[in-house]
Structures are given as C-alpha cells and as structure tokens.
Write a protein that holds these residues in place. Structure first.
Motif, PDB file in Angstrom:
ATOM      1  N   SER A 114       8.280  11.949  -3.722  1.00 36.11           N
ATOM      2  CA  SER A 114       8.293  12.875  -2.618  1.00 36.11           C
ATOM      3  C   SER A 114       6.928  12.616  -2.594  1.00 36.11           C
ATOM      4  O   SER A 114       6.892  12.599  -1.444  1.00 36.11           O
ATOM      5  CB  SER A 114       8.732  14.336  -3.558  1.00 36.11           C
ATOM      6  OG  SER A 114       9.706  14.942  -3.971  1.00 36.11           O
ATOM      7  N   SER A 115       6.297  12.124  -2.756  1.00 37.27           N
ATOM      8  CA  SER A 115       4.412  11.648  -2.575  1.00 37.27           C
ATOM      9  C   SER A 115       4.407  10.862  -2.359  1.00 37.27           C
ATOM     10  O   SER A 115       4.196  10.160  -0.881  1.00 37.27           O
ATOM     11  CB  SER A 115       3.526  11.989  -3.892  1.00 37.27           C
ATOM     12  OG  SER A 115       3.936  12.982  -5.148  1.00 37.27           O
ATOM     13  N   SER A 143       6.768  11.025   1.261  1.00 35.80           N
ATOM     14  CA  SER A 143       5.637  11.457   2.147  1.00 35.80           C
ATOM     15  C   SER A 143       4.392  10.331   2.373  1.00 35.80           C
ATOM     16  O   SER A 143       3.994  10.146   4.135  1.00 35.80           O
ATOM     17  CB  SER A 143       4.962  12.549   1.448  1.00 35.80           C
ATOM     18  OG  SER A 143       4.264  12.974   2.412  1.00 35.80           O
ATOM     19  N   THR A 144       3.619  10.005   1.602  1.00 33.77           N
ATOM     20  CA  THR A 144       1.920   8.904   1.935  1.00 33.77           C
ATOM     21  C   THR A 144       3.216   7.936   3.130  1.00 33.77           C
ATOM     22  O   THR A 144       2.608   7.178   4.152  1.00 33.77           O
ATOM     23  CB  THR A 144       2.186   7.911   0.862  1.00 33.77           C
ATOM     24  OG1 THR A 144       2.777   8.252  -0.083  1.00 33.77           O
ATOM     25  CG2 THR A 144       0.913   9.800   0.505  1.00 33.77           C
TER      26      THR A 144
END
Lengths: 542, 502
Positions: free
Chosen positions: A247-248, A251-252
C-alpha cells in the motif's frame, strides 16, 4: 461550514449512539426515519447559520448558491424518505451516496474535488464498532474523510478483529472470507521464523539506515526476484526500494508519478485498496476500464482485458480533460484469480508505451499460482520491456508468504529517478532493521522455500480451492474457476432482487448475521451488482 | 516566516541545500508547480554542491510528476552532508581518515546492552497473530504496555488508557499523520525555533502543512532567565503575525526535552503554553522523544502527561518513541497518546501506510514491560555513559573558550560558534560547516534548525569515546585554523544520491 461532511456520516454515528446498528432488518425503517429527521434538522440549522453568516460576509450570489445547495440536499433527503417509505425500506442504507451538490472537501485542492466525483459510494453500513466516530470538531475535513472512508472500508475487518473465530476459544466468532489473507501456512512460517538464524540484533539493525531499505535486503530481493520471476539477466539491487507494505509503495508511486487530479487507468474488478491509496495522499483518480463479465463467442473469457478497451477508456478520459499518467494492473489478478498470458502482457505494455503511460504492475500473488497447468509470467521475465523506464513492479511477502503482519513491500523499477523519488518517502514508511534481517534470511533460504514451503502452500491452496468450488457447485453458485490467488470470484446475482448495488449491499449484513464476512463487488469497482469475492485460504476445520 | 521543507530525515543531520525563505503556496498542486517553474536561486546550488537543480528538475519532468520532481529535488539537495558521510564513513580499521558523524542525533553508547536484551529468549516469540494483519492502531498487548509504561515514566496522576494509544513506525510518520488529520492543505502549526528541522518536511510531504516559526533569541532580555527562552508573549506575537498574514494556525508543536537546545520546560512553563493554546483553540503536539534521556539528575523533567488536569485534553497529543531513549532508531517504533478518540481513530486510519511489524510490536512490549532491566540496568548505565560523554565534550569546548548551552538532556550540545564567522551570515555559517566536513567531521548548522542567528551548531556527543575524541580533535583543528584538508571544490555534483547511500 467546515464540517459539512459530518452530515454525511451522521447516520452512522446516530445508529451507533442508539445501539441499533446490529439489530435485525425490521428496525431499520425506524432508524432511517430517526436519522433522517436529525439530518434534516441539522441542515436546517446550517441553513439558518449560513443565512446569518453570509448576510454578514458574502455577496448575494454566493449566498444563493450555498442556500441552493442546502435546499437541494434537503429536497434530496425528503425524496429519499418518500421513496424509502414507499419501498417499505427493508434496509435502505442507500441514503448516503447521493449528495452531489455538497462539496465535502471544502477548500481542498482542485485535484481532490475532481476526485470526489469519480469516487465510489463508500459502503457506510452498519457501524457496530463502539469506537467508531465520525463527528468531530477537532479533525480537519480531510481527517474526517480519511477516518470515514477508512472505517467504512474496513468495517467488516474491525468487526472480525473484535470477534475472531477460534476453534476452541470462540467457536461462534466470525469467519473471515473477506480479507485476502493467507492463513494456510502459518504453522510453517511460525516454525521457520522461530529458528535461531532469524534472531540477529546487530548495531547496524538498530540504527538509522538508508530510508529505502538495508543494502543487504536490496541484494537479496534482487536475487529472489531474478530467480522467481525468471528474469533473463540478474536484477540490479540499485533498482530495489523497500517500504513497509505494498500500500505504501502504491501510494508513493501515485504521489511521484501523478500530480493531484491526474489519473491512472485500471480495469475493474480490482483490489479495492487502490481506490483508497490513490485518493488518500496523492489525490489521483482511477479511471475504470470496464470489462464484460459475459463470455460470448467474440469474447470467450469473462472480464477479458483488451487493448481496445484500454484505448477506449483512455480516449474517453482524455476527451473529458483527464490527464492519464499510467496504467495499473494486478497479475495474478485480484479478485478474479486469473493470470495474464505473455502476449496480452506485451500488448498492454506496448499500448502504454504508445501513450507514454507508466505501468504499475502489482505481482503480489506471483507465487500463489496453485494450478500447475497455469503459467504465470512476471513482466520482469520479458526479454526486453517495451518501456523499462516506465515499468514499475510491486511485490511483497504479505500474500505469497502469508505474513501480512510483517509490513513489507518492494518496488522494482529501472527508473532511477522514480526509485529515488519513492525513497524520499522512506522515512514515513520505514521497515524495522530487525525485520529486514529476518526477511533477508527468509528470501535467502531457497532450499526451504522450494523444498518445503511452496509445495506445501500450493497443495493446501489446491485443496482449499477444490473444497470451496465443490461447495459452490453444489449450491449452484456460478464462479470463475481460475488457478491462482487466495479467493474465488462468485456471482450471487440470482439472490438480488432487483439486481442493484443496494441489494448487493443488503446481502452483506445477512452474511454478517451468520458470522461470515465476504467482500462485495462494489468494493472492487465492479460495474455490475452481484459479484462477491470469497477467500478460501483458510484452514478447513469446522 | 513560514518555511519550506528542508530535506532532512530524522537520521541525517545536514546542512540544508534547499532555500528556506520562500513562502509555501496554500494549494498543494499550485505550490509545487510554482516551485518548479521558479528558478532555484543560485545560492543554493553554489553552496550545497548538488549541481544545477534546474537541470535536474527539467530532466525529471519526463517521468516524474511535478511534485515528484520537487520532492526528489529537495531530497537530493539537502541530503548532502549525510550522503558525503556515507561515501566516506569513519571506520577505525578500514577507514580511519573517514568522516566522523557528530551530526546525526543517535545514541550509539548502549548497543551492547540493547543487543543483549533483544537477543534474550523472551524476544523470539513468533505466533500466527503476529504474522497477520493487525489492528491498525497497534496490537492490543502493545498498547496496554505503552499505556502502563507512559503512566509510570511520565508520572501521570491517573493510569493512562490503552484506547488512547496508537502505535506506528516512528515519530516522523506521526507528525505526518497528525498534520494530515488536523489541518487542511496550507494550514499551519506554530513551532519555536530553533527546532529539529526535519519536522518541516514531516508535516509538508504528505500533509502540505507549513510551520510558522516562533523565533527565540540567544540574548537574555526582559524577564527571560535563559537564552532561547520560549514565552507566551512570543507565542502570541507569532500567532498574531500569522493571522495578519492570513495563515490559519491549527496547532503548536513543542519538543520537550528540546532538540537542539537540550532545554527542558518547567511544569509552570508547560502549563502556560498549554493555556495559551487553549485560549486560541490550538492543538498541542508535544514531542517527548527524549524524555528518558535526561542524564543530569538535577534537571527535573516533567512530561505533559504528568500535569494534573490538562487545560485542553482533547487538543493535547503526546508523542514518544524508542529511537532516542532506547537508542533504536532503526527499529521504527513511535507512539501517540491522545485522549481525543477522533484524532486517535483518524491517525490509526493512516496506519496501513505507517504500520509496524507484529514481531517488532511483540519485542517492544517485552522491552517496555521489563521494568527491572530498564530501571536497574539500562537507564542508569545509559545516563552514566551520556553524562561521561557530555562531560568530555563540554570540557573540550570550555577549554576552547566556546560558549554553549546544555541543560543535561538529549544527545547534543548547542554550540555558539558565532565568533568564528567573519560576518554574521548564513553564508559564512555554511562555509564553516563545509570546513568541518572537509576536515572529516559532520556537524549540523543552525540554519538546519531554522535558528535566526547565524553561527550556532549542534554537536552530538552520544558516541563512543574514540570517535568522539577524534571528532573533537577535528573540530578543534578547524576552529584553530589548522584543517588537515585544504578547502577544495566539493565533489558531489554528479553522483546519483541513492548509490551514495550505500
């Protein structure tokens, strides 16, 4: 004024407050009446205060506009109330989605507003959790929004967390077939992770390190992916970024590839977390490339992604003024359980190249292909990528190794600028040094992975899949029979009357009442109601 | 008065390459775009040695979004000190002429104690629940332990509640999450300056929140009793100024014990600041990440959580982590304590992106639970070592006739090198910083902390004696004008930043 979004979520808060949420369906009309009344009262209050404030500060025009919005909303509520009463309102949480005039986002950037129109109606249903609150005078608008959309999304998960099924201690607890979590090999993982080689606590692991991961882990990840993705040439550790979960990473990536309001293409049904992740920080819109669920002669595979469909979606988006920056694909697919063949992949990548689109390829289920007749092709296995500088691969251990609690995700990209920009976020998404060490040991142990883990894992997946598909067949429930992933995509259309998303939503509480959690098609942005994903990667007992 | 994010992570102490004088635009997209089209001022490239940022930005545009380009540029430009350090790290055997790092605020004195504690068998538990998706606030067992731990060490009048605890991967994430859920884009927090400069970036990167500095003076005037004293008058003035400029201030950030001043606030002062915040309905974020690193027994530290009756408990949010007090910055453990359930829930909603591994959560719970070890082994030893290192560096500075501030807390001394600047400018400060680096010792200069007076430096002393001695010798050389290495053009221009991290 600044907390208009309160009103949207008020129903839930009210239901919670009165402790009604978990009751059977017959109490719902009452609740609905009640919270409608309260919502209306609140809006009237707002109308009054608005009149006062705006008489003081604002010109007539904005005054009328704002009043108009409130009036439209009231009208909307009243008409919904009427239709609700007419329909007999057996559940009717369909209240919430249609407040088009209300700008929830207040004065947040333009991209975000653009985003809101493209957003799914979040299923704000049945807030049973005693801690759930949405009405706050302390949070920013986006804080409220984040809280609300997150809670709505993860409502079931939290119910489950509070009342997990356990053979001995809680046999009446919830069985969670909604969260895609691999629970088949926790015994193997526990045992492997308990071995003594895992436990190293060196100074260097306790200190600040490079924010994009420990160099020893980059190297191991590069070796690991080279081997399991069957990469023709050794992957370069320099191209690896390690963060605390996919997810990170997603997202980034959205953050550094797109500006607010720009868009990424993706064919639904797809993993619903993308919606949240693309919206959360980066304010990037997902443009849906809709697929046909029917198989026809021309289209023998249901939900088949074609370049025509991609072209069409891109064209439509461009015509409406959207700037599309990339394409997001999941392979093996979640929730369909399908894999893309090599030629299709090539076509998609060529398509992306033609339009200078980035490709974000999520291969998080790459080792969860349990049907031996199926060949999974990582795009990293291609002899030459059409546009390597715009191709970014995501992988993690959450699914394939069933250790979602580890919080580990990997980005592999040839593009040094992208790697470096994503790394800038590393300190907000860092992985503990001790965990990086354990992961390194794990990925290194090819003997155990190939000799013990993967064979056991796959045979357990097969068995669980066989079990669930047999049950589905016995029940006469149509489903897509594929050979990868932890889930089956099933069709419960026949249980919906009429076949609407409202009815789809109403089916969920019925599962919940029976202590079963499934996730509904709407969360995957599926365009037709009635599809559900059921996860089978759980132990067969009971 | 508002500052742009400097590229500094919690780890590296660096000299800022980014200009910190421009105003942030209130709108996310706009602000960044404006940033891009703007030619970065020449001074920046001249001093930070990252080459021509303009060239970098234009080449980015083909792959990165404009904000992606800006983010990368900030990162690249301000990481210089850290990157240089990493290409040439001191090692007793392998690289004795390498750079000594007295810039990163990291406690390197107790790895022996920590390693042995973390290797004990109770730490090695692996169970299925730890491997699966957790409650995003953190595992219940850990939140309970954190509540007990903070109740004890913060001396809270009543036991703290696990429901008010959120666990995530470090205080940087916590600043970021709080900024996002408390402020709209473009809104601001007050912060007394000098301050730990990375916060600028923490609140900006995702949250697009800016900081309004409450500038403090080194000179003791009026009713002040010490240099850089924070007073309510200064807070009021800064708030007024922000308001008059149309900046919406949503909160106040306090760091206690203070980084870089090493100062601690008295209970009376704390209460005054909290009352000020209450009057203006401001949230207060209290960063207490150094709360157990008060090594001077005479220094009476007081946590906000120890106060009887907080003025505005719903707007008071306390942060703590193990990075400093337990010298484990690589572990990535941070925690929020707030009575405000909405804030706790909203921050937890972001924890999917800032989560901490279950196994580490288990280890942290074990560690925090072991009161015997903490009280009888770790803390006394840690404090003794900190004190010894501090005494050594303070003595060296005194011998050199260099004034400094230090009140017995933290890992650093705030050193006044103003008399070594030919002119009181940040340009000269940067040149001095560069001379230190050229002489193989990395310090952090005042500009990094938004200090308004040029010439202050932060010197970290929490390192092993041999490195500390060598570092101090190099500092002495520079200040005595006897640098080993002549000033030569810096060679950072073309390297890819990532490779330099290796």
């Amino acid at each position: 004024m600044s907390h208009q979004s309160d009103t949207i979520h008020l129903p839930c808060g009210q239901m919670r407050g009165q402790g009604l949420g978990s009751q059977g369906t017959h109490t719902r009309p009452l609740e609905m009446m009640l919270h409608l009344r309260q919502t209306i009262e609140k809006h009237i209050m707002q109308l009054v205060t608005r009149h006062q404030q705006q008489d003081l500060v604002l010109g007539d025009q904005r005054h009328h506009q704002a009043t108009g919005e409130q009036e439209a909303l009231l009208g909307n509520l009243v008409s919904q109330l009427v239709s609700l009463l007419r329909s007999g309102a057996t559940g009717g949480l369909g209240l919430q989605p249609s407040y088009p005039a209300l700008d929830v986002r207040g004065d947040v950037g333009g991209g975000q507003e653009a985003q809101s129109s493209g957003q799914p109606d979040q299923p704000v249903h049945q807030l049973k959790d005693p801690e759930a609150t949405f009405v706050s005078q302390h949070l920013s608008n986006r804080g409220i929004e984040i809280s609300a959309s997150y809670q709505a999304n993860l409502q079931d998960f939290r119910i489950y967390q509070a009342d997990k099924y356990h053979e001995d201690t809680n046999p009446l607890g919830f069985i969670n077939l909604g969260i895609s979590e691999n629970k088949l090999c926790l015994d193997l993982m526990t045992e492997r992770l308990s071995q003594s080689d895992m436990n190293v606590t060196e100074d260097v692991l306790l200190q600040y390190s490079d924010w994009s991961g420990q160099p020893f882990l980059w190297e191991e990840v590069a070796r690991f992916l080279t081997y399991y993705c069957k990469v023709p040439a050794q992957l370069d550790p320099e191209n690896v970024v390690v963060l605390n979960g996919c997810s990170s990473i997603f997202s980034t990536l959205a953050m550094v590839l797109c500006d607010p309001g720009e868009a990424l293409l993706s064919p639904p049904p797809f993993y619903g977390g993308f919606v949240f992740s693309s919206q959360l920080y980066s304010k990037v819109e997902l443009i849906l490339v809709h697929l046909d669920s029917e198989s026809t002669d021309a289209n023998p595979h249901p939900f088949k992604l074609t370049v025509d469909k991609l072209e069409q979606a891109l064209l439509e988006a461009t015509l409406t003024g959207k700037k599309v920056r990339g394409l997001v694909l999941i392979n093996p697919q979640n929730p369909l359980g399908d894999v893309y063949c090599r030629d299709s992949l090539k076509e998609y990548l060529e398509f992306a190249k033609r339009y200078n689109l980035h490709v974000i390829m999520d291969e998080i289920y790459m080792l969860s292909v349990f049907d031996e007749s199926i060949m999974f092709h990582s795009i990293l296995s291609m002899e030459s990528l059409p546009d390597p500088n715009r191709t970014h691969v995501i992988w993690g251990t959450s699914k394939d190794f069933g250790i979602s609690g580890f919080r580990f995700g990997v980005l592999y990209t040839h593009n040094k600028e992208v790697a470096s920009a994503v790394s800038s976020f590393g300190y907000l998404h860092g992985v503990s040094g001790i965990i990086q060490y354990k992961l390194c040991r794990l990925l290194q142990d090819r003997e155990w992975i190939d000799g013990v883990y993967l064979p056991t894992y796959r045979s357990r997946l097969q068995r669980a899949h066989r079990y669930i598909t047999r049950k589905l067949k016995a029940l006469g429930i149509p489903f897509l029979n594929h050979g990868s992933g932890l889930y089956v995509w099933i069709n419960l259309k026949v249980y919906l009357d009429p076949c609407t998303f409202e009815e789809e939503l109403l089916l969920c509480p019925r599962f919940l009442d029976n202590k079963l959690i499934l996730s509904r098609g709407k969360t995957y942005m599926c365009k037709e109601p009635g599809w559900f994903r059921t996860v089978f990667a759980d132990r067969p007992s009971g | 008065m508002s500052t742009l994010p400097q590229k500094e992570s919690r780890a590296p102490a660096t000299c800022p390459g980014s200009a910190s004088t421009q105003d942030l635009d209130s709108n996310y997209g706009d602000g960044l775009e404006r940033e891009c089209s703007r030619k970065p001022d020449r001074k920046v490239s001249e001093f930070c040695g990252v080459g021509d940022p303009t060239a970098m930005l234009s080449s980015d545009s083909s792959y990165l979004s404009s904000r992606g380009g800006v983010i990368k540029w900030f990162w690249d430009s301000a990481e210089e000190g850290y990157r240089t350090y990493h290409t040439d790290e001191y090692d007793e055997d392998k690289n004795p002429s390498g750079i000594i790092n007295l810039g990163t605020s990291e406690n390197k004195l107790c790895f022996d104690l920590l390693s042995s504690r973390l290797s004990q068998s109770d730490m090695l538990r692996v169970e299925p629940a730890l491997l699966q998706y957790p409650d995003w606030r953190g595992h219940r067992f850990l939140r309970e332990e954190v509540a007990r731990f903070l109740s004890f060490y913060c001396k809270s009048p009543t036991p703290l509640k696990p429901e008010n605890v959120v666990v995530l991967n470090g205080c940087a994430s916590l600043f970021s999450a709080l900024a996002t859920v408390l402020c709209e884009v473009g809104e601001a927090f007050l912060i007394p300056a000098p301050y730990y400069g990375a916060i600028t970036q923490h609140v900006y990167l995702y949250g697009n929140v800016r900081l309004v500095c409450v500038y403090l003076d080194s000179e003791v005037t009026g009713l002040d009793t010490r240099p850089f004293q924070l007073t309510v008058e200064r807070l009021e003035m800064a708030l007024q100024r922000a308001n008059s400029e149309g900046v919406k201030v949503k909160g106040l950030i306090l760091i206690n014990p203070h980084n870089p001043l090493g100062d601690i606030y008295s209970p009376g002062e704390l209460r005054n600041y909290l009352e000020f915040a209450k009057r203006h309905e401001l949230h207060v974020m209290v960063d207490e990440v150094y709360m157990l690193s008060v090594f001077e027994k005479s220094a009476a530290y007081c946590s906000v959580l120890s106060l009887e009756g907080l003025p505005d408990p719903q707007r008071t949010h306390v942060m703590w982590a193990t990075s400093k007090d337990f010298g484990m910055s690589g572990l990535r453990f941070g925690t929020l304590y707030t009575e405000n359930r909405d804030v706790a829930t909203a921050v937890a909603s972001l924890c999917r992106y800032h989560g901490l591994s279950g196994l580490v959560q288990y280890q942290m719970a074990q560690l925090l639970r072991d009161r015997d070890w903490i009280n009888q082994v770790y803390l006394p030893e840690n404090h003794a070592r900190l004190k010894a290192a501090h005494t050594y560096v303070a003595g060296e500075l005194q011998a050199l006739g260099i004034p400094f501030l230090s009140r017995g807390a933290g890992f650093f001394i705030w050193v006044d090198l103003r008399k070594f600047l030919p002119e009181a400018t940040f340009k000269e400060e940067m040149l001095l910083w560069r001379r230190f680096l050229d002489n193989k010792v990395l310090l952090s200069c005042g500009k990094t902390f938004e200090c308004k007076e040029p010439g202050w430096f932060r010197l970290v002393f929490s390192d092993k004696a041999h490195r500390l001695c060598l570092g101090m010798r190099r500092v002495r050389q520079v200040l005595g004008g006897k640098s080993q290495v002549a000033e030569e053009p810096h060679s950072c221009q073309t390297r890819e930043p990532r490779s330099q991290h290796r």
